[in-house]
Design an enzyme around this catalytic site. Structure first.
Site, short mmCIF file in Angstrom:
data_model
loop_
_atom_site.label_atom_id
_atom_site.label_comp_id
_atom_site.label_asym_id
_atom_site.label_seq_id
_atom_site.Cartn_x
_atom_site.Cartn_y
_atom_site.Cartn_z
N SER A 74 -8.14 -5.25 9.87
CA SER A 74 -8.45 -6.26 10.91
C SER A 74 -8.16 -7.70 10.52
CB SER A 74 -9.91 -6.16 11.40
OG SER A 74 -10.09 -5.10 12.30
N THR A 75 -7.78 -7.96 9.25
CA THR A 75 -7.68 -9.37 8.83
C THR A 75 -6.32 -10.00 9.10
OG1 THR A 75 -6.94 -8.88 6.57
CG2 THR A 75 -9.33 -8.94 6.97
N GLY A 76 -5.40 -9.25 9.68
CA GLY A 76 -4.08 -9.81 10.00
C GLY A 76 -4.01 -10.12 11.49
N ASN A 89 -3.48 0.92 15.61
CA ASN A 89 -4.04 0.64 16.95
C ASN A 89 -4.33 1.99 17.60
OD1 ASN A 89 -1.64 1.48 18.57
ND2 ASN A 89 -0.72 -0.18 17.40
N TYR A 121 -5.35 -8.76 13.96
CA TYR A 121 -6.62 -8.67 14.68
C TYR A 121 -7.57 -9.83 14.38
CZ TYR A 121 -5.64 -4.04 16.73
OH TYR A 121 -5.13 -2.99 17.46
N ILE A 147 0.82 -1.22 0.00
CA ILE A 147 0.00 0.00 0.00
C ILE A 147 0.85 1.27 0.00
CG2 ILE A 147 -0.27 0.29 2.51
CD1 ILE A 147 -3.30 0.76 1.92
N ASP A 206 0.69 -1.40 9.40
CA ASP A 206 1.03 -0.23 10.23
C ASP A 206 2.56 -0.05 10.26
OD1 ASP A 206 0.69 1.85 12.04
OD2 ASP A 206 0.20 0.58 13.74
N1 AR6 Z 1 0.49 -3.28 2.12
C1 AR6 Z 1 -0.78 -3.75 2.07
N2 AR6 Z 1 -1.29 -4.65 2.94
C2 AR6 Z 1 -0.45 -5.11 3.90
C3 AR6 Z 1 0.88 -4.68 4.03
C4 AR6 Z 1 1.35 -3.72 3.08
N3 AR6 Z 1 2.60 -3.24 3.12
N4 AR6 Z 1 1.44 -5.32 5.08
C5 AR6 Z 1 0.50 -6.15 5.58
N5 AR6 Z 1 -0.65 -6.02 4.88
P1 AR6 Z 1 -2.51 -6.15 9.87
P2 AR6 Z 1 -4.86 -5.64 11.60
C6 AR6 Z 1 -1.94 -6.71 5.06
O1 AR6 Z 1 -2.05 -7.22 10.79
O2 AR6 Z 1 -5.29 -7.06 11.50
C7 AR6 Z 1 -0.57 -3.66 13.95
O3 AR6 Z 1 0.37 -4.05 14.91
C8 AR6 Z 1 -1.97 -7.99 5.86
O4 AR6 Z 1 -1.49 -9.06 5.06
O5 AR6 Z 1 -1.51 -5.18 9.35
O6 AR6 Z 1 -5.90 -4.57 11.43
C9 AR6 Z 1 -1.37 -2.43 14.38
O7 AR6 Z 1 -0.57 -1.53 15.10
C10 AR6 Z 1 -3.45 -8.10 6.17
O8 AR6 Z 1 -4.15 -8.62 5.03
O9 AR6 Z 1 -3.70 -5.25 10.56
C11 AR6 Z 1 -2.45 -3.03 15.22
O10 AR6 Z 1 -2.02 -3.28 16.55
C12 AR6 Z 1 -3.88 -6.64 6.35
O11 AR6 Z 1 -2.80 -5.86 5.80
C13 AR6 Z 1 -2.75 -4.34 14.54
O12 AR6 Z 1 -1.55 -4.69 13.83
C14 AR6 Z 1 -4.12 -6.22 7.77
O13 AR6 Z 1 -3.23 -6.89 8.65
C15 AR6 Z 1 -3.86 -4.21 13.51
O14 AR6 Z 1 -4.17 -5.48 13.01
#
Ligand code: AR6
Length: 171
Positions: free
Chosen positions: A121-123, A26, A125, A13, A36
């Site tokens: 939220s799909t990672g 978060n 969380y 992204i 993030d």
């Molecule tokens: N570009 C696009 N998508 C990505 C990238 C990227 N560079 N990197 C990961 N993803 P997550 P959450 C995808 O875990 O579940 C953090 O510690 C990833 O594969 O990033 O909302 C925050 O500080 C997945 O499909 O976010 C919070 O504490 C999606 O992004 C917590 O994680 C979301 O995964 C939020 O968790």
């Protein structure tokens, strides 16, 4: 106002040609893992300082900072806090929908016309990606906005397939 066109793309992204990118943050807005972490690495240390000044951000809400060292045309980072999945009966769908709706409202307030969302939220969380894809598409389709184009960004092929299935349906 109209509704935004939805495009599904695969990639990082931080490397897209859009006015604003949404961060799956978060509530402390100081950075973390996943997307993030990638956004904070690309934007530089100013992003955490700007986030800390706006914190806390409630689950389902969104707040914007400048994009700092991210490459143009990205000018804004819209930080939203998705729900932690807890089985689905704890308001998770409504809170996730609120993330998309509030992020589009903030994008409108910034005058952004192109906005990229990660799969919030799909990672870490733990939100089931198929259910999250349906919420994302349904909410964007039902939100009046001046944003012309929304990119739904998948970081892996499975998420891309789920987003494509959701955006191909009428519902
Ligand atoms: N570009 C696009 N998508 C990505 C990238 C990227 N560079 N990197 C990961 N993803 P997550 P959450 C995808 O875990 O579940 C953090 O510690 C990833 O594969 O990033 O909302 C925050 O500080 C997945 O499909 O976010 C919070 O504490 C999606 O992004 C917590 O994680 C979301 O995964 C939020 O968790």
């Amino acid at each position: 106002m109209a509704t935004a066109e939805i495009l599904v793309v695969v990639g990082d992204i931080t490397e897209l040609e859009v006015d604003a990118i949404v961060n799956a943050a978060n509530s402390a807005l100081r950075g973390g893992g996943g997307v993030d972490g990638a956004i904070h690495r690309a934007a530089g240390p100013e992003l955490a300082r700007a986030g800390a000044r706006l914190a806390p951000c409630a689950t389902g809400d969104a707040k914007a900072t400048p994009a700092f060292d991210l490459d143009p045309p990205i000018r804004h980072v819209i930080h939203t806090v998705g729900p932690v999945w807890d089985g689905g009966d704890a308001g998770e769908p409504e809170l996730l929908a609120s993330c998309y709706r509030r992020s589009l409202e903030v994008a409108d307030s910034l005058g952004a016309r192109t906005v990229a969302f990660p799969a919030i939220s799909t990672g870490i969380y733990g939100y089931p990606p198929a259910l999250a894809a349906e919420v994302a598409v349904r909410t964007i389709r039902s939100t009046a906005t001046d944003v012309a184009r929304v990119l739904l960004v998948a970081f892996d092929d499975r998420t891309a397939a789920l987003l494509r299935t959701a955006s191909a349906s009428d519902g």
